[in-house]
Design an enzyme around this catalytic site. Structure first.
Site, PDB file in Angstrom:
ATOM      1  N   ASP A 150      -2.399  -0.175   6.164  1.00  0.00           N
ATOM      2  CA  ASP A 150      -2.651   0.584   7.399  1.00  0.00           C
ATOM      3  C   ASP A 150      -4.094   1.025   7.580  1.00  0.00           C
ATOM      4  O   ASP A 150      -4.473   1.445   8.670  1.00  0.00           O
ATOM      5  CB  ASP A 150      -1.752   1.835   7.443  1.00  0.00           C
ATOM      6  CG  ASP A 150      -2.180   2.896   6.436  1.00  0.00           C
ATOM      7  OD1 ASP A 150      -2.320   4.068   6.803  1.00  0.00           O
ATOM      8  OD2 ASP A 150      -2.375   2.554   5.257  1.00  0.00           O
ATOM      9  N   ASP A 207       0.866  -1.172   0.000  1.00  0.00           N
ATOM     10  CA  ASP A 207       0.000   0.000   0.000  1.00  0.00           C
ATOM     11  C   ASP A 207       0.911   1.232   0.000  1.00  0.00           C
ATOM     12  O   ASP A 207       2.068   1.158   0.433  1.00  0.00           O
ATOM     13  CB  ASP A 207      -0.880  -0.041   1.253  1.00  0.00           C
ATOM     14  CG  ASP A 207      -1.605   1.274   1.505  1.00  0.00           C
ATOM     15  OD1 ASP A 207      -2.294   1.749   0.590  1.00  0.00           O
ATOM     16  OD2 ASP A 207      -1.463   1.821   2.622  1.00  0.00           O
ATOM     17  N   ASN A 241      -9.223   0.200   3.760  1.00  0.00           N
ATOM     18  CA  ASN A 241      -9.232  -0.315   2.389  1.00  0.00           C
ATOM     19  C   ASN A 241      -8.169  -1.396   2.172  1.00  0.00           C
ATOM     20  O   ASN A 241      -8.048  -1.944   1.086  1.00  0.00           O
ATOM     21  CB  ASN A 241      -9.068   0.816   1.360  1.00  0.00           C
ATOM     22  CG  ASN A 241      -7.714   1.504   1.439  1.00  0.00           C
ATOM     23  OD1 ASN A 241      -7.057   1.491   2.478  1.00  0.00           O
ATOM     24  ND2 ASN A 241      -7.301   2.109   0.352  1.00  0.00           N
ATOM     25  N   ASP A 284       0.010   5.178   0.835  1.00  0.00           N
ATOM     26  CA  ASP A 284      -0.129   6.166   1.914  1.00  0.00           C
ATOM     27  C   ASP A 284      -0.184   5.501   3.287  1.00  0.00           C
ATOM     28  O   ASP A 284      -0.976   4.582   3.515  1.00  0.00           O
ATOM     29  CB  ASP A 284      -1.384   7.013   1.678  1.00  0.00           C
ATOM     30  CG  ASP A 284      -1.291   7.782   0.368  1.00  0.00           C
ATOM     31  OD1 ASP A 284      -0.545   8.767   0.322  1.00  0.00           O
ATOM     32  OD2 ASP A 284      -1.934   7.366  -0.608  1.00  0.00           O
TER      33      ASP A 284
END
Length: 277
Positions: free
Chosen positions: A222, A11, A225, A13
């Site tokens: 984190d 992932d 999603n 961000d």
């Protein structure tokens, strides 16, 4: 090492990227080391292609990429690769836009691949989504009139007091057609994609393509999603800064995005330091 290669899904961000939206030197070095040892690295993000490709190129990736939380699975370097674009029906989109107008939400943004439609001019939102000089200009104006194609995603920026009402409406009237997520503070944006789309769908397709079994998929995330992806991966890893729900479904928790969590985990788990230089 080739016989035991892993698929490593990152992932962006809050995970691969520091809070300054950069890849730290240590994390980059370790990710490149893993790739040199034959492991396959992919980006799996809610971001569109145009806001991810810079990091993809920074790492020198030559793999498929998951964008829009699985609504777009494609290969930036191989146009013949069997891409999968799963937008939501335009009729559904227009019903949701109508409900947003009824609630007087602050703004609505729709994306058709890399084309961006913004209901009302808002420089702050333009600054967030307009990442590079090569980005196409936004189409600004009433989405009811301007949006004529099935959108890859819709982002709604409601007033804080309308968030629960809006999400309840989406559950009550559109649950069979869409998925919706909430971004964290300070934006609290509601992100909507077609039903059944999530990062795990993308990961499954890519793992199948590379013949990587589920138990050799390492995924880092984190936020909410990332839930399906972390749950699906044989080695689901939550960052220390992750939400509690993600930590609950992950098999491991590593250091935060600010403390090279990805690098530290990969060094240990893949025994990268033990390999002769």
């Amino acid at each position: 090492m080739q016989t035991n290669r892993h698929l490593i899904a990152l992932d962006l961000d809050g995970t691969l990227l520091t809070d300054k939206k950069e890849i730290s030197p240590k994390t980059k070095q370790v990710v490149l080391k893993a790739m040199a040892e034959g492991h396959i690295v992919v980006i799996a993000t809610g971001r569109p292609h145009r806001a991810s490709i810079g990091y993809y190129e920074n790492l020198g990736l030559t793999t498929p990429m998951v964008n829009f939380n699985g609504a777009l699975i494609h290969h930036p370097r191989d146009k013949k690769w069997d891409a999968l674009h799963s937008p939501m029906p335009i009729r559904t989109a227009h019903k949701i836009i109508g409900a947003c107008y009824d609630l007087n939400v602050r703004n609505i943004l729709a994306e058709v691949m890399d084309e961006v439609y913004l209901d009302q001019y808002d420089q702050a939102i333009i600054d967030i989504f307009h990442r590079t000089a090569n980005d196409p200009p936004f189409t600004i104006g009433s989405l009811r009139n301007k949006l004529t194609e099935d959108p890859t995603s819709i982002l709604i920026h409601p007033d804080d007091e309308h968030i629960s009402t809006l999400r309840q409406h989406l559950d009550d009237f559109h649950a069979d057609l869409i998925e919706h997520r909430k971004w964290g503070a300070p934006w609290n944006i509601i992100e909507i994609v077609r039903k059944g789309m999530n990062k795990a769908v993308g990961l499954q397709k890519i793992a199948h393509y590379f013949h990587i079994p589920q138990e050799r998929i390492i995924a880092f995330g984190d936020e909410d999603n990332d839930l399906e992806m972390i749950d699906y991966a044989g080695v689901g890893v939550a960052m220390d800064n992750a939400i509690d729900e993600l930590k609950a479904v992950s098999k491991y928790v590593t250091d935060s995005n600010e403390a090279d969590g990805i690098a530290n985990f990969l060094q240990t788990y893949l025994k990268l330091d033990e390999i002769a230089h």
